[in-house]
Every structure is written in structure tokens, then in C-alpha cells.
Design an enzyme around this catalytic site. Structure first.
Site, short mmCIF file in Angstrom:
data_model
loop_
_atom_site.label_atom_id
_atom_site.label_comp_id
_atom_site.label_asym_id
_atom_site.label_seq_id
_atom_site.Cartn_x
_atom_site.Cartn_y
_atom_site.Cartn_z
N ARG B 47 10.32 -7.52 7.54
CA ARG B 47 9.00 -7.47 6.91
C ARG B 47 7.90 -7.79 7.92
NH1 ARG B 47 6.81 -7.39 1.41
NH2 ARG B 47 8.87 -7.03 0.59
N HIS B 50 7.42 -4.71 9.86
CA HIS B 50 6.73 -3.77 8.97
C HIS B 50 5.23 -4.02 8.93
CE1 HIS B 50 5.40 -2.56 4.81
NE2 HIS B 50 5.86 -1.44 5.27
#
Lengths: 220, 220
Positions: B47, B50
Site C-alpha cells: 500500500r 501504491h
């Protein structure tokens, strides 16, 4: 409050906020160059590098010749900033805004989920449509969602009111690079709105807010 | 609202928010590995990558073996998140928080300017001291100011209440890498609080918020 004391300083570091800015900007200018950018965009690029800690960001920046003058004039005339993400809005230093300009993000508007569903697109994209009547002369900054940038271009090509400038720096692995390439090409192919972008996957709310803070005032 | 129509789609892009997440995470996992990190930290690292669009970020991440379990348990028990920057607070997805946890940032507290001046440090650092009585069991996330991370370590070494976990990702050219090295060393030298950091100059509110959003829930 008089009871709150600073703990003993155990590390060797600069703790003067103003000095940190000066040293940071000097380090950036020592380590990289911005000759490929318009002269009046140098401070914008420096602040974007500063916000990310990444010197090599400079090479991927694309800044239209008229971006800085157009966006700054718009803000001085009181134009709103429209953005796709609350993090971008949160990162705008209100004290730097020349006219206490509005910073608008419609992502949490209760109409957004249903609108996104009916449109068949993301909430970030749909939220932009809710602000279409504020586009005229605005500075629009996309700092998160590639779909929001694609949607913005599609709105403009479909006749939406014309913003003064676009800061287009969405981030990520799916569509980010492509949306920014579309921004460059669309502008060069006739849309004609001054823009700033960063090629590739990098982008995001921090560098977008940094760009806005630099556009708001020439002062560093 | 029924009048708002989606403009004609002129570009070829994925406009399904859920599919974008799935494809993004798959791309990240295809392009890099996280074998140097604890197994339960893989989703946190994915994440963070990301949120920044940067695959090579993974190599610079340092995540303590107990970070994920400790931070997640603390949040499940209702611990607050304490941060140095409103952008970090703004990036925390409230729907992911297990107990509607408080997300605290004291930077705009009216006491801060005078306190920073009397302490001889930055506002970001001084603002942390205002929240000292909330430290016990909290998740503290520093996503902007190196001085805030140095100050936090000094508070803890001076006996401040012990947080459950520290996410330490300040960004920049002056003190950022050094403050994160101090975090690593201090923890290894006996402070013993599980932490997450990224070595070097990179850091910032986006990756810090991404880490918090991953710690809040295991679900992707």
C-alpha cells in the site's frame, strides 16, 4: 502551557524552521538543475522536489511556458483551486493564498456515490462534475486519481468552462502515466490550457500541494 | 443532480475503482518483492508503494517484526493516531479505522506558535508536546517534519508515555534521513517500540497515510 518543557536535546539537528527551508532549497539547487523548465517555473520545481525528497523528480517535470504567470494571476484575481483529493486541499498553505482563495474538493459530497454509479466511473471523477460550474478561470489540481484527470479532459473536450490552468499530477500504476500523457497531448493538440505535469507513475497529493503553494506566491 | 451527465469517453482507461485497486496491487506484486520484510507487513509495504507510484520504495522500508501486530491491536482497542501533519490526518480513510479512532494533530492549536518559540524548535515539534498526555498506547505517525521525529524520540527518552507503535516517515533534505536513522538506532538501543520507517530522504504524508490505512485493517 507554561509547564510544557522541551525535552533535553540528544541529537544534533537544525531546529529552526526558517533555516531548514533555506538549507533545503540550497541543497536542491546545488544537486540538480532546472534548465529544461521555463525560468519562472524554477521555484515551483524546487518546491515540488522539496515536498518529495527526490532530486531526480526535476527531470520528469513538464511545465507549460505560461503556467506560472497564468495560474498566479488567476489566484491573485481570486480564482478558486479545485482539486480531486482532500489531502491536496489540506496541503495548501492558506497563508500563501493571495486572496484567501477557496480550495474546493467535492469528494465527500453526499451526491458523489450515486453520481459515480450512474456515470459508471470513480468517485474522484464524478466529484469533479459537481464542481463544473466553478471551472471558469479556476486552477484545477489533480493530485491523486488518474480517472479524475481523464474525466477532466473529457469534460473540457465536451465543452466544460475553461480553467485558467491545470496541475495534473495523479499517481499510481494504472492509468497515471497515460492520463498525464493525455493531458500533454490534449493541450498540445488544441485545448491550449497551460498545465504542469510529471511524466510516469510518480505524482500525488504532496507534490501537487507543493506546486500550488509555489504558484500562490513567488516568495519562497 | 439528474442533469449531470458523464462526458463522452474519449480515452481508453479503467474507470472501475475496485478494479483499479486490484490491478494496481497485482502490478506491484509482479514487479517487486518484499522478502526482506516481516510476512505480515507485506500488505503495508504494497500500500505504501501504491500511494507513491514507486516500486523501488520497497527496498528502503524498514519494518519491525512486531509493528503490524502491535499497531493493529492498538487500533482495534481504540487507540488514537497522533500525527505531525494535517495532510497525514486527511489521508487516513476513516472507514478503515476499526473503532472510529481519533486522528489527532495539534499543529493548528493556537498555543503552538508561542510554545515553539519558547522551546526553540519548530511548530511541528512543539505541537507533539501538546499531545503528550495522549501518547500512552497510541500509534504515532510522523509524515512530514524531521524535527518532529527527533523531538518525539527526545520526549520518549525523557520519559514520555510509551506509544504502541511509531510510523516514522518524515521527508526532505535536512535531517530527514538522520532522524529516521535515529529512530532505528534508538529503538534498537533499548527504546523497544515497534516502528516502521523508510531510509533516506523519501517519506511524506502520502506514504505515511498509506501505512496507517494498511495497519488499520488487514483487508486490502
Amino acid at each position: 502551557m507554561s509547564e510544557i518543557k522541551r525535552p533535553p536535546k540528544r541529537f544534533d539537528y537544525i531546529d529552526d524552521g526558517a533555516a531548514i527551508y533555506v538549507d533545503s532549497f540550497a541543497t536542491i539547487r546545488r544537486e540538480t538543475g532546472f534548465d529544461h523548465l521555463p525560468a519562472d517555473a524554477e521555484r515551483v520545481a524546487v518546491r515540488m522536489v522539496h515536498g518529495t525528497g527526490q532530486i531526480d523528480l526535476a527531470h520528469d517535470l513538464v511545465i507549460h511556458d505560461d503556467l506560472v504567470s497564468t495560474a498566479r494571476t488567476a489566484l491573485q484575481l481570486g480564482a478558486p483551486i479545485i482539486t480531486d483529493a482532500h489531502m491536496v486541499a489540506s496541503g495548501v498553505t492558506r497563508a500563501r493564498l493571495p486572496k484567501d482563495n477557496e480550495v474546493l474538493c467535492a469528494l465527500r459530497d453526499p451526491q458523489v456515490p450515486a453520481l459515480a454509479k450512474s456515470m459508471g466511473t470513480t468517485r474522484s471523477a464524478a466529484a469533479l462534475s459537481l464542481l463544473e460550474d466553478r471551472f471558469d478561470g479556476a486552477v484545477i489540481a489533480i493530485g491523486n486519481a488518474p480517472t479524475a484527470l481523464f474525466h477532466l479532459l473529457e469534460m473540457l473536450l465536451d465543452g466544460a468552462p475553461r480553467p485558467a490552468a491545470i496541475v495534473g499530477c495523479p499517481v499510481g500504476f494504472i492509468g497515471a502515466a497515460e492520463s498525464k500523457q493525455a493531458l500533454e497531448e490534449t493541450v498540445h493538440e488544441g485545448l491550449g490550457i497551460p498545465f504542469l505535469t510529471i511524466r510516469g507513475r510518480r505524482g500525488g497529493s504532496a507534490m501537487t500541494a507543493s506546486a500550488l503553494n509555489a504558484l500562490a506566491q513567488e516568495k519562497e
